[in-house]
Design a protein around this motif. Structure first.
Motif, PDB file in Angstrom:
ATOM      1  N   SER A  60       0.844  -1.192   0.000  1.00 51.88           N
ATOM      2  CA  SER A  60       0.000   0.000   0.000  1.00 51.88           C
ATOM      3  C   SER A  60       0.879   1.242   0.000  1.00 51.88           C
ATOM      4  O   SER A  60       1.645   1.466   0.924  1.00 51.88           O
TER       5      SER A  60
ATOM      6  N   HIS B  42       1.208   5.469  -0.532  1.00 51.58           N
ATOM      7  CA  HIS B  42       0.624   6.804  -0.635  1.00 51.58           C
ATOM      8  C   HIS B  42       1.733   7.805  -0.438  1.00 51.58           C
ATOM      9  O   HIS B  42       2.685   7.521   0.272  1.00 51.58           O
TER      10      HIS B  42
ATOM     11  N   VAL C  18      -2.058  -1.185  -3.673  1.00 55.13           N
ATOM     12  CA  VAL C  18      -2.749   0.094  -3.568  1.00 55.13           C
ATOM     13  C   VAL C  18      -1.759   1.205  -3.871  1.00 55.13           C
ATOM     14  O   VAL C  18      -0.732   1.313  -3.207  1.00 55.13           O
TER      15      VAL C  18
ATOM     16  N   GLU D 139      -2.325   5.148  -4.306  1.00 53.26           N
ATOM     17  CA  GLU D 139      -3.385   6.163  -4.302  1.00 53.26           C
ATOM     18  C   GLU D 139      -2.875   7.526  -3.871  1.00 53.26           C
ATOM     19  O   GLU D 139      -1.898   7.623  -3.143  1.00 53.26           O
ATOM     20  N   LEU D 140      -3.583   8.547  -4.333  1.00 55.61           N
ATOM     21  CA  LEU D 140      -3.354   9.933  -3.910  1.00 55.61           C
ATOM     22  C   LEU D 140      -2.034  10.500  -4.415  1.00 55.61           C
ATOM     23  O   LEU D 140      -1.516  11.473  -3.863  1.00 55.61           O
TER      24      LEU D 140
ATOM     25  N   SER E 256      -7.102   4.555  -7.083  1.00 55.44           N
ATOM     26  CA  SER E 256      -8.009   5.705  -7.044  1.00 55.44           C
ATOM     27  C   SER E 256      -7.285   6.971  -6.621  1.00 55.44           C
ATOM     28  O   SER E 256      -6.234   6.934  -5.996  1.00 55.44           O
TER      29      SER E 256
ATOM     30  N   THR F  68     -11.206   4.806  -9.586  1.00 56.63           N
ATOM     31  CA  THR F  68     -12.044   5.920  -9.141  1.00 56.63           C
ATOM     32  C   THR F  68     -11.232   7.199  -9.036  1.00 56.63           C
ATOM     33  O   THR F  68     -10.098   7.198  -8.558  1.00 56.63           O
ATOM     34  N   ARG F  69     -11.848   8.290  -9.453  1.00 58.08           N
ATOM     35  CA  ARG F  69     -11.251   9.625  -9.319  1.00 58.08           C
ATOM     36  C   ARG F  69      -9.898   9.756 -10.004  1.00 58.08           C
ATOM     37  O   ARG F  69      -8.874   9.993  -9.367  1.00 58.08           O
TER      38      ARG F  69
ATOM     39  N   LYS G 249     -15.384   5.066 -11.903  1.00 59.61           N
ATOM     40  CA  LYS G 249     -16.184   6.123 -11.293  1.00 59.61           C
ATOM     41  C   LYS G 249     -15.410   7.428 -11.250  1.00 59.61           C
ATOM     42  O   LYS G 249     -14.225   7.445 -10.954  1.00 59.61           O
ATOM     43  N   GLU G 250     -16.111   8.525 -11.537  1.00 60.46           N
ATOM     44  CA  GLU G 250     -15.531   9.867 -11.420  1.00 60.46           C
ATOM     45  C   GLU G 250     -14.243  10.029 -12.215  1.00 60.46           C
ATOM     46  O   GLU G 250     -13.203  10.431 -11.684  1.00 60.46           O
TER      47      GLU G 250
ATOM     48  N   LYS H 266     -11.065   6.325   1.355  1.00 59.92           N
ATOM     49  CA  LYS H 266      -9.694   6.002   0.966  1.00 59.92           C
ATOM     50  C   LYS H 266      -8.700   6.935   1.632  1.00 59.92           C
ATOM     51  O   LYS H 266      -7.583   6.559   1.928  1.00 59.92           O
ATOM     52  N   LYS H 267      -9.141   8.164   1.879  1.00 60.63           N
ATOM     53  CA  LYS H 267      -8.217   9.125   2.482  1.00 60.63           C
ATOM     54  C   LYS H 267      -8.107   8.865   3.987  1.00 60.63           C
ATOM     55  O   LYS H 267      -7.056   8.998   4.576  1.00 60.63           O
TER      56      LYS H 267
ATOM     57  N   PRO I 284      -6.040   4.962   4.325  1.00 59.98           N
ATOM     58  CA  PRO I 284      -5.321   4.614   3.094  1.00 59.98           C
ATOM     59  C   PRO I 284      -5.091   3.118   3.034  1.00 59.98           C
ATOM     60  O   PRO I 284      -4.743   2.502   4.043  1.00 59.98           O
ATOM     61  N   GLY I 285      -5.337   2.546   1.916  1.00 58.63           N
ATOM     62  CA  GLY I 285      -5.132   1.119   1.777  1.00 58.63           C
ATOM     63  C   GLY I 285      -6.389   0.311   1.984  1.00 58.63           C
ATOM     64  O   GLY I 285      -6.380  -0.901   1.793  1.00 58.63           O
TER      65      GLY I 285
ATOM     66  N   ALA J  43     -16.532   5.264  -3.125  1.00 56.28           N
ATOM     67  CA  ALA J  43     -15.785   6.511  -3.256  1.00 56.28           C
ATOM     68  C   ALA J  43     -16.146   7.555  -2.227  1.00 56.28           C
ATOM     69  O   ALA J  43     -15.512   8.577  -2.142  1.00 56.28           O
TER      70      ALA J  43
END
Lengths: 347, 100
Positions: A55, A57, A74, A76-77, A100, A124-125, A148-149, B69-70, B73-74, B80
């Motif tokens: 994971s 980020h 994962v 993300e961000l 996402s 997503t996003r 999505k989005e 998700k924020k 995280p993970g 969403a």
């Protein structure tokens, strides 16, 4: 790649039974104190008998390589418009990929090729406007695709070629104005289709024709004006139908014919002043309730004789009616403002 | 104060695909949510969730449901989030009633 230096060993169902709970929690609190053992620039990694779960980020960096037993990833961000095209290289056991909330504008056509066992893809996003042809050519195991989005304005059936196992397709929150013919023609296992929150004004009448057996259809938050009688005909297994927040002014008499499994119908916040007789008969038959209910609130109902059939149906099903107080008559003058249930009860 | 009836509809629309609420309800792609509020030693979500030590209540859920998700995280959830505050309030009211 660099791993979190305190790797966790966990059985999938919960804590390792050999490790006393208090000791485990102590290890956790020590390990997660920033600056002591965990380097915030590292991705977090978990190990189980299923393999590695990674994971990442910000401020961690994208991994430059993945363990061969990675089954869950994962990323993300991140502020990324593109992924490195070989990001999944070596991850042949990958089952879930969560991407996402990046800023992805495009995907490399080959990027999923190293992961033929992928079951879940979450995008997503992001900022995708299209998908490259051949993206899913090695994705015969992919069951869940979430777009999505993003910023899809058009959709081409060819973009989804290869998704033999697709069961859940989420295209909500894009800018789709129309859908191509034959979009779903090859999906045998599709059970949930989410097209909510787009800009659809019409639907191809054969949209739902094909070997698929839909259970959930989301069309809420679009600009549909008419529900024709052919659309839902090919999907008798439908259980959840969301048509709320459109501009529906007209529903064809046979629109719900054959929907004998419907458990939830949302027609709220449309422009329905009247509906044809016989519309409701297929739903909620004797011996078979709609399990979850229905919502017809937020419509400008004209509560005249033409709604007699609806009144009868409401009397029989009102314990499954959502938003009763928000389901009111806009006319005629004599009953304006009254709830439909009140008018139905007085018939 | 959220509206539990509206929250039920939101749950059906956005959550029921993956979660059940009733006691002894089956796990789907997500866990059964019975016992969600307050201390719930048996309740776990994902690897990520376990380690964050979350005790679910109104405030934690309000934050979480806005952007799962924020917040964690993970998390494996594909959901969403609910942008509208009123929708989250409604959903939480429903969950309070339905999971205890």
């Amino acid at each position: 790649m660099s791993f979190w230096s305190g790797q966790q060993y966990q059985s999938p169902g919960g804590f390792d039974p050999q490790l006393p709970r208090t000791l485990f929690l102590l290890l956790l609190s020590v390990a997660s104190a920033r600056g002591v053992t965990q380097n915030p620039k590292d991705c977090v990694a978990f190990q189980s008998e299923k393999g590695s779960s990674i994971s990442c980020h910000p401020p961690a960096e994208l991994p430059s390589s993945l363990p061969a037993d990675t089954f869950h990833l994962v990323l993300e961000l991140f502020n990324l418009t593109q992924l490195p095209p070989d990001i999944l290289k070596g991850a042949s056991k990958l089952q879930e990929l969560h991407l996402s909330s990046n800023r992805l504008e495009s995907l490399a056509a080959e990027f999923l090729l190293p992961a033929p066992q992928l079951r879940v893809l979450d995008l997503t996003r992001n900022a995708l406007t299209r998908l490259p042809p051949g993206l899913f050519q090695a994705s015969a195991a992919l069951e869940t695709v979430v777009l999505k989005e993003n910023q899809l304005e058009v959709l081409e059936a060819s973009w989804l070629h290869g998704l033999k196992a697709l069961g859940f397709l989420d295209l909500s929150g894009n800018r789709l104005r129309k859908l191509p013919a034959g979009l779903l023609a090859n999906f045998t296992l599709l059970r949930t289709l989410d097209l909510g929150g787009n800009q659809l004004e019409t639907l191809p009448p054969d949209l739902l024709r094909g070997p698929l057996r839909l259970q959930r259809l989301h069309l809420e938050g679009n600009r549909l004006q008419v529900l024709g009688k052919e659309l839902l005909e090919p999907q008798p297994d439908l259980r959840y139908l969301f048509l709320n927040d459109n501009k529906l002014a007209k529903v064809a008499a046979g629109a719900f014919r054959g929907l004998r499994q419907l458990d939830m119908l949302d027609l709220s916040n449309n422009s329905l002043a009247s509906v044809p007789e016989g519309l409701w008969a297929p739903l909620a038959q004797p011996g078979r309730d709609m399990q979850d209910g229905f919502d017809i609130s937020g419509n400008p109902w004209i509560c005249d004789q033409k709604l007699n059939d609806l009144y009868r149906w409401l009397e029989a099903t009102k314990d499954k009616m959502f938003s009763q107080n928000a389901t009111r008559c806009a006319g005629p003058e004599a009953v304006k403002g009254q709830t439909l249930l009140a008018v139905a009860g007085s018939q | 104060m959220g509206d539990a009836e509206a929250g039920k509809k939101i749950f059906i629309q956005k959550c029921a695909q993956s979660h059940t609420v009733e006691k002894g309800g089956k796990h789907k792609t997500g866990p059964n949510l019975w016992g969600l509020f307050g201390q719930s030693p048996g309740f776990s979500y994902t690897d990520a969730n376990k380690n964050k030590g979350i005790i679910w209540g109104e405030e934690t859920l309000m934050e979480y449901l806005e952007n799962p998700k924020k917040y964690i995280p993970g998390t494996k959830m594909v959901f969403a989030g609910l942008k509208k505050k009123s929708e989250r309030e409604d959903l939480i009211q429903y969950l309070k009633w339905a999971t205890s």
